[in-house]
Design a protein around this motif. Structure first.
Motif, mmCIF file in Angstrom:
data_model
loop_
_atom_site.group_PDB
_atom_site.id
_atom_site.type_symbol
_atom_site.label_atom_id
_atom_site.label_comp_id
_atom_site.label_asym_id
_atom_site.label_seq_id
_atom_site.Cartn_x
_atom_site.Cartn_y
_atom_site.Cartn_z
ATOM 1 N N THR A 290 0.863 -1.187 0.000
ATOM 2 C CA THR A 290 0.000 0.000 0.000
ATOM 3 C C THR A 290 0.898 1.235 0.000
ATOM 4 N N ASP A 291 0.268 2.378 -0.095
ATOM 5 C CA ASP A 291 1.035 3.626 -0.074
ATOM 6 C C ASP A 291 1.601 3.927 1.310
ATOM 7 N N LYS A 292 1.144 3.194 2.336
ATOM 8 C CA LYS A 292 1.616 3.449 3.704
ATOM 9 C C LYS A 292 2.489 2.316 4.251
ATOM 10 N N ARG A 293 2.046 1.088 4.046
ATOM 11 C CA ARG A 293 2.727 -0.086 4.603
ATOM 12 C C ARG A 293 2.636 -1.264 3.659
ATOM 13 N N ASN A 294 3.463 -2.282 3.977
ATOM 14 C CA ASN A 294 3.463 -3.532 3.218
ATOM 15 C C ASN A 294 2.982 -4.647 4.138
ATOM 16 N N PHE B 71 -8.424 2.745 7.369
ATOM 17 C CA PHE B 71 -8.169 1.966 8.576
ATOM 18 C C PHE B 71 -7.751 2.931 9.673
ATOM 19 N N ASN B 72 -8.476 2.904 10.782
ATOM 20 C CA ASN B 72 -8.248 3.841 11.889
ATOM 21 C C ASN B 72 -8.275 5.296 11.416
ATOM 22 N N GLY B 73 -9.155 5.570 10.470
ATOM 23 C CA GLY B 73 -9.314 6.929 9.979
ATOM 24 C C GLY B 73 -8.255 7.377 8.992
ATOM 25 N N ILE B 74 -7.358 6.466 8.617
ATOM 26 C CA ILE B 74 -6.276 6.801 7.683
ATOM 27 C C ILE B 74 -6.559 6.122 6.346
ATOM 28 N N PRO B 75 -6.565 6.892 5.249
ATOM 29 C CA PRO B 75 -6.808 6.278 3.942
ATOM 30 C C PRO B 75 -5.558 5.544 3.420
ATOM 31 N N TYR B 76 -5.780 4.368 2.854
ATOM 32 C CA TYR B 76 -4.721 3.555 2.242
ATOM 33 C C TYR B 76 -5.099 3.271 0.805
ATOM 34 N N ALA C 183 -5.884 -12.830 8.320
ATOM 35 C CA ALA C 183 -7.061 -12.455 7.533
ATOM 36 C C ALA C 183 -8.252 -12.145 8.440
ATOM 37 N N ALA C 184 -8.194 -12.617 9.691
ATOM 38 C CA ALA C 184 -9.278 -12.374 10.642
ATOM 39 C C ALA C 184 -9.100 -11.070 11.426
ATOM 40 N N SER C 185 -7.933 -10.441 11.306
ATOM 41 C CA SER C 185 -7.686 -9.185 12.016
ATOM 42 C C SER C 185 -8.436 -8.047 11.303
ATOM 43 N N PRO C 186 -8.653 -6.932 11.990
ATOM 44 C CA PRO C 186 -9.367 -5.820 11.341
ATOM 45 C C PRO C 186 -8.718 -5.367 10.025
ATOM 46 N N ILE C 187 -7.385 -5.206 9.998
ATOM 47 C CA ILE C 187 -6.719 -4.792 8.755
ATOM 48 C C ILE C 187 -6.746 -5.934 7.737
ATOM 49 N N GLN D 113 6.039 -7.430 12.785
ATOM 50 C CA GLN D 113 6.825 -6.748 11.756
ATOM 51 C C GLN D 113 8.103 -7.530 11.423
ATOM 52 N N PHE D 114 8.385 -7.631 10.132
ATOM 53 C CA PHE D 114 9.608 -8.285 9.660
ATOM 54 C C PHE D 114 10.266 -7.406 8.601
ATOM 55 N N VAL D 115 11.577 -7.478 8.520
ATOM 56 C CA VAL D 115 12.311 -6.736 7.501
ATOM 57 C C VAL D 115 12.926 -7.740 6.526
ATOM 58 N N VAL D 116 12.620 -7.556 5.249
ATOM 59 C CA VAL D 116 13.164 -8.397 4.193
ATOM 60 C C VAL D 116 13.691 -7.476 3.102
ATOM 61 N N GLU D 117 14.962 -7.645 2.748
ATOM 62 C CA GLU D 117 15.578 -6.819 1.707
ATOM 63 C C GLU D 117 15.384 -5.324 1.994
ATOM 64 N N ASN D 118 15.600 -4.929 3.246
ATOM 65 C CA ASN D 118 15.486 -3.533 3.688
ATOM 66 C C ASN D 118 14.080 -2.948 3.519
ATOM 67 N N ARG D 119 13.084 -3.816 3.443
ATOM 68 C CA ARG D 119 11.699 -3.379 3.322
ATOM 69 C C ARG D 119 10.909 -3.964 4.495
ATOM 70 N N ILE D 120 10.084 -3.146 5.115
ATOM 71 C CA ILE D 120 9.308 -3.593 6.278
ATOM 72 C C ILE D 120 7.982 -4.193 5.819
ATOM 73 N N TYR D 121 7.668 -5.369 6.392
ATOM 74 C CA TYR D 121 6.405 -6.055 6.129
ATOM 75 C C TYR D 121 5.733 -6.357 7.465
ATOM 76 N N PHE D 122 4.414 -6.298 7.467
ATOM 77 C CA PHE D 122 3.643 -6.662 8.640
ATOM 78 C C PHE D 122 2.869 -7.935 8.313
ATOM 79 N N ALA D 123 3.145 -8.993 9.064
ATOM 80 C CA ALA D 123 2.394 -10.235 8.901
ATOM 81 C C ALA D 123 1.083 -10.065 9.653
#
Length: 152
Positions: free
Chosen positions: A96-100, A141-146, A122-126, A109-119
């Motif tokens: 997304t424009d905000k997070r991966n 999400f939480n009032g922030i557009p993605y 599918a049942a979580s709100p996001i 949160q995990f970092v792969v190839e200097n890029r941050i990813y959030f695992a």
């Protein structure tokens, strides 16, 4: 090919996360079982019973955590990192424009190839917002557009 390697690394991270949690819970259960076995009845009967009750509660809590870990293992077994689709599914990387995000289990949160990813699960709100999303989808999400930029 790079995206498949990234998915493999993220899936490995998630599996390591689950295995670490499993080991921690197993250690707690083992420790509590030893404590229960070593509890001896003393002249302070009420104190003894309170201690046993507390250990029993800890064992029940650990059992619930163990069930949650089993569910995570089941979900990870269903993750298909080889599947490529236009809509986000279990095993997708969503940029997304905000997070991966890596749609799998809630593992942080995990970092792969200097890029941050959030695992995320599918049942979580996001995760619910991401599941089935396609490129260019806009959601809040939480009032922030993605904006979804890419599904891998």
């Amino acid at each position: 090919m790079l995206q498949l390697k990234t998915k493999e690394v993220l899936l490995d991270y998630c599996q390591a996360f689950v295995n670490k949690r499993l080991q921690t819970v197993a250690d707690v259960i083992s420790s509590n079982q030893k404590a229960l076995e070593s509890e001896t009845k003393s002249s302070a009967g009420d104190k003894h019973e309170t201690g046993r009750a507390m250990l029993q509660l800890e064992m029940e809590k650990a059992g619930q955590q163990l069930e949650g870990i089993r569910q995570m293992k089941t979900i990870l077994a269903k993750v298909n990192i080889l599947k490529v689709a236009e809509k986000a599914h279990l095993g997708s990387i969503i940029i997304t424009d905000k997070r991966n995000y890596f749609l799998s289990i809630s593992a942080g949160q995990f970092v792969v190839e200097n890029r941050i990813y959030f695992a995320v699960s599918a049942a979580s709100p996001i995760g619910k917002l991401l599941l089935g999303a396609s490129e260019k989808k806009v959601f809040s999400f939480n009032g922030i557009p993605y904006t979804v930029q890419e599904i891998m």
